[in-house]
Structures are given as structure tokens and as C-alpha cells.
Scaffold this motif. Structure first.
Motif, short mmCIF file in Angstrom:
data_model
loop_
_atom_site.label_atom_id
_atom_site.label_comp_id
_atom_site.label_asym_id
_atom_site.label_seq_id
_atom_site.Cartn_x
_atom_site.Cartn_y
_atom_site.Cartn_z
N GLU A 67 0.91 -1.23 -0.02
CA GLU A 67 -0.02 -0.05 -0.01
C GLU A 67 1.00 1.29 0.03
O GLU A 67 1.96 1.25 0.55
CB GLU A 67 -0.75 0.00 1.37
CG GLU A 67 -1.81 -1.13 1.21
CD GLU A 67 -2.81 -1.01 2.69
OE1 GLU A 67 -2.52 -0.28 3.40
OE2 GLU A 67 -3.89 -1.76 2.69
N ASP A 68 0.34 2.38 -0.59
CA ASP A 68 1.04 3.54 -0.67
C ASP A 68 0.56 4.33 0.60
O ASP A 68 -0.13 3.93 1.29
CB ASP A 68 0.71 4.31 -1.68
CG ASP A 68 -0.83 4.85 -1.97
OD1 ASP A 68 -1.54 4.50 -0.90
OD2 ASP A 68 -1.01 5.39 -3.00
N THR A 72 -3.94 3.19 -0.59
CA THR A 72 -4.04 2.62 -1.74
C THR A 72 -3.39 1.42 -2.08
O THR A 72 -2.11 1.48 -1.98
CB THR A 72 -4.15 3.61 -2.97
OG1 THR A 72 -4.86 4.92 -2.82
CG2 THR A 72 -4.49 2.92 -4.32
N THR A 73 -3.89 0.33 -2.60
CA THR A 73 -3.46 -1.04 -2.85
C THR A 73 -2.54 -0.96 -4.09
O THR A 73 -3.46 -0.56 -5.11
CB THR A 73 -4.42 -2.18 -2.96
OG1 THR A 73 -5.00 -2.14 -1.37
CG2 THR A 73 -3.58 -3.46 -2.96
N LEU A 74 -1.29 -0.97 -4.03
CA LEU A 74 -0.57 -1.20 -5.36
C LEU A 74 -0.37 -2.64 -5.82
O LEU A 74 -0.32 -2.69 -6.98
CB LEU A 74 0.76 -0.35 -5.12
CG LEU A 74 0.82 0.96 -4.44
CD1 LEU A 74 2.14 1.51 -4.27
CD2 LEU A 74 0.09 1.78 -5.64
N TYR A 75 -0.22 -3.47 -4.98
CA TYR A 75 0.03 -4.93 -5.08
C TYR A 75 -0.72 -5.94 -4.12
O TYR A 75 -0.54 -5.59 -3.03
CB TYR A 75 1.31 -4.95 -5.33
CG TYR A 75 1.69 -6.60 -5.23
CD1 TYR A 75 1.87 -7.34 -6.43
CD2 TYR A 75 2.17 -7.28 -4.24
CE1 TYR A 75 2.47 -8.60 -6.74
CE2 TYR A 75 2.37 -8.62 -4.24
CZ TYR A 75 2.61 -9.43 -5.52
OH TYR A 75 2.87 -10.59 -5.60
N PHE A 87 7.68 -1.08 -8.95
CA PHE A 87 6.59 0.21 -9.19
C PHE A 87 7.49 1.42 -8.95
O PHE A 87 8.71 1.36 -8.27
CB PHE A 87 5.47 0.13 -8.22
CG PHE A 87 6.06 0.37 -6.40
CD1 PHE A 87 5.92 1.55 -5.86
CD2 PHE A 87 6.54 -0.70 -6.14
CE1 PHE A 87 6.34 1.66 -4.67
CE2 PHE A 87 6.79 -0.64 -4.68
CZ PHE A 87 6.88 0.62 -3.88
N SER A 90 4.64 7.37 -6.60
CA SER A 90 3.93 8.26 -6.85
C SER A 90 3.84 9.50 -6.11
O SER A 90 3.48 10.54 -6.59
CB SER A 90 2.72 7.95 -7.44
OG SER A 90 1.80 7.31 -6.30
N TYR A 95 5.49 3.89 2.76
CA TYR A 95 5.02 2.54 2.10
C TYR A 95 4.75 1.54 2.89
O TYR A 95 5.72 1.08 3.86
CB TYR A 95 5.43 2.31 1.07
CG TYR A 95 5.10 3.35 -0.33
CD1 TYR A 95 4.53 3.10 -1.23
CD2 TYR A 95 5.71 4.71 -0.19
CE1 TYR A 95 4.46 4.12 -2.30
CE2 TYR A 95 5.72 5.56 -1.09
CZ TYR A 95 4.71 5.37 -2.29
OH TYR A 95 4.80 6.15 -3.26
#
Length: 213
Positions: A67-68, A72-75, A87, A90, A95
Motif C-alpha cells: 500500500e502507498d 491505496t493498494t498497489l499490489y 513500481f 507516485s 509505504y
């Protein structure tokens, strides 16, 4: 001669600091019904790579989530034995990546992960790169890259050796229990056959009753 030794010292020093600068590498135990999270501060625009592998335990699978800073779930992957995810950050912030074994009720896992943050630091940070590399510097760069490859191969083979040893020990335990079970069954069958054969050849006692007049 002094310059050559200075260049060699720089490449060895950069190689020693390489793993410390780039991120985190850890092998840890994850109990059953447990979840373990790790945190890393990352600057925007930094390229990162998360690589993990389950070394021992159960079906060698685990849940992974990244998660960031905003949550928000990135993976997200479920019951993976191993995987790699790259990744680019952003936004600035902390993280979080977590490994979960909550789906397992009695089997703990041993998990290895390598979280690399950013690119490799320059081998000669204080040198002016306007001119081309000298022969000695080029040789040092080649040695540096070769040493990094050796480290990667050593890590890979250590993980394979640990996983293979775990599988072999688990198989040995199962074979031992199976052998004990077979021995018990064989003993019970042998005793039953002996008792059955003795019942065939045993003399039956007859009882004579005299009736008085």
C-alpha cells in the motif's frame, strides 16, 4: 600506483555499502493466523522492487499486500509461493507491505523478502564523469557488477537449499511415521494369525456326566 589502490578501495567500499543503501532484506518466521507488516519511507519518483519467497511451511504460500501512504493498494496477491513486483513511487511518504498467514490454522511459514529502493549508487560519486573511464576504473566497474551477480546467485541458492532441506525433513518425518504404522499393523496381523492358528489345533475338552440310577 596509489591511484589504483584508491580506485580499488572505492569499489570495495561501494560494494559493502550497496546492500545497506538500497533497502531491506530479511528472512522471518510468520506464525499461523498471523500478519506481519513492514514500512519504508520512499521519495516520489523512486523506483522500487519487492521480491519475496516462502522458504518453509505448509504449501509454501502466503498472502502479500503493498500500500502507498494513502492506503491505496498497489499490489495484492493471495497464496503465492514467490513473486516480484516493481513500481515507481507516485508520492512521498511511508509505504507499507504486509505478509499474511491468516488462512493457515496450524502451519507457520518462513518468508524471505528483498525490498530494493532506488537505483544503484554511483561507483565513483566524487569523480568527474566528463572524461571516459580509465582501464582500471572500467575493470572495477566490471568487478562490482560481477560481485552483485554473485550475491544474487548466493541468495537464490541459499533459499533453494533451505527449501529443499525443509522438504526433505518433512518427507523423512512422513516416511518414519509410515514405517512405524506399517510395523504396528504387521505386528497386529502376526499376533492375530498366531491366535487363529492355535484355535484350529487346540484340543477341545469333553465333559462326561454320569447319571446315577
Amino acid at each position: 600506483m596509489y591511484g589504483s589502490f584508491r580506485v580499488l578501495f572505492q569499489v570495495l567500499w561501494a560494494h559493502l555499502l550497496w546492500g545497506w543503501v538500497l533497502g531491506s532484506e530479511l528472512t522471518f518466521e510468520l506464525p499461523d493466523n498471523a500478519k506481519q507488516c513492514f514500512y519504508e519511507d520512499i521519495i516520489i519518483g523512486t523506483k522500487c522492487t519487492l521480491e519475496f519467497q516462502v522458504v518453509t511451511g505448509g504449501h509454501y504460500d502466503v498472502d502479500c499486500r503493498l500500500e502507498d501512504p494513502d492506503g491505496t493498494t498497489l499490489y495484492k496477491e493471495m497464496k503465492k509461493q514467490y513473486d516480484s513486483f516493481t513500481f515507481t513511487a507516485s508520492k512521498n511518504g511511508t509505504y507499507k507491505f504486509c505478509f499474511s498467514n491468516e488462512f493457515s490454522t496450524f502451519t507457520h511459514k518462513t518468508v524471505y523478502f528483498d525490498f530494493q529502493v532506488g537505483d544503484d549508487p554511483p561507483l565513483f560519486p566524487n569523480e568527474n564523469r566528463v572524461t571516459a573511464l580509465t582501464q582500471m576504473e572500467s575493470a572495477c566497474v566490471s568487478i562490482h557488477e560481477a560481485l552483485k551477480s554473485v550475491m544474487d546467485y548466493q541468495t537464490h541458492f541459499r533459499l533453494r537449499e533451505a527449501q529443499g532441506r525443509s522438504r526433505a525433513e518433512d518427507l523423512n518425518t512422513r516416511v518414519a511415521f509410515w514405517s512405524i504404522g506399517e510395523a504396528i499393523i504387521l505386528l497386529v496381523v502376526s499376533i492375530s494369525q498366531v491366535v487363529l492358528l492355535r484355535s484350529f489345533f487346540s484340543d477341545k475338552k469333553t465333559t462326561t456326566t454320569r447319571v446315577g440310577s
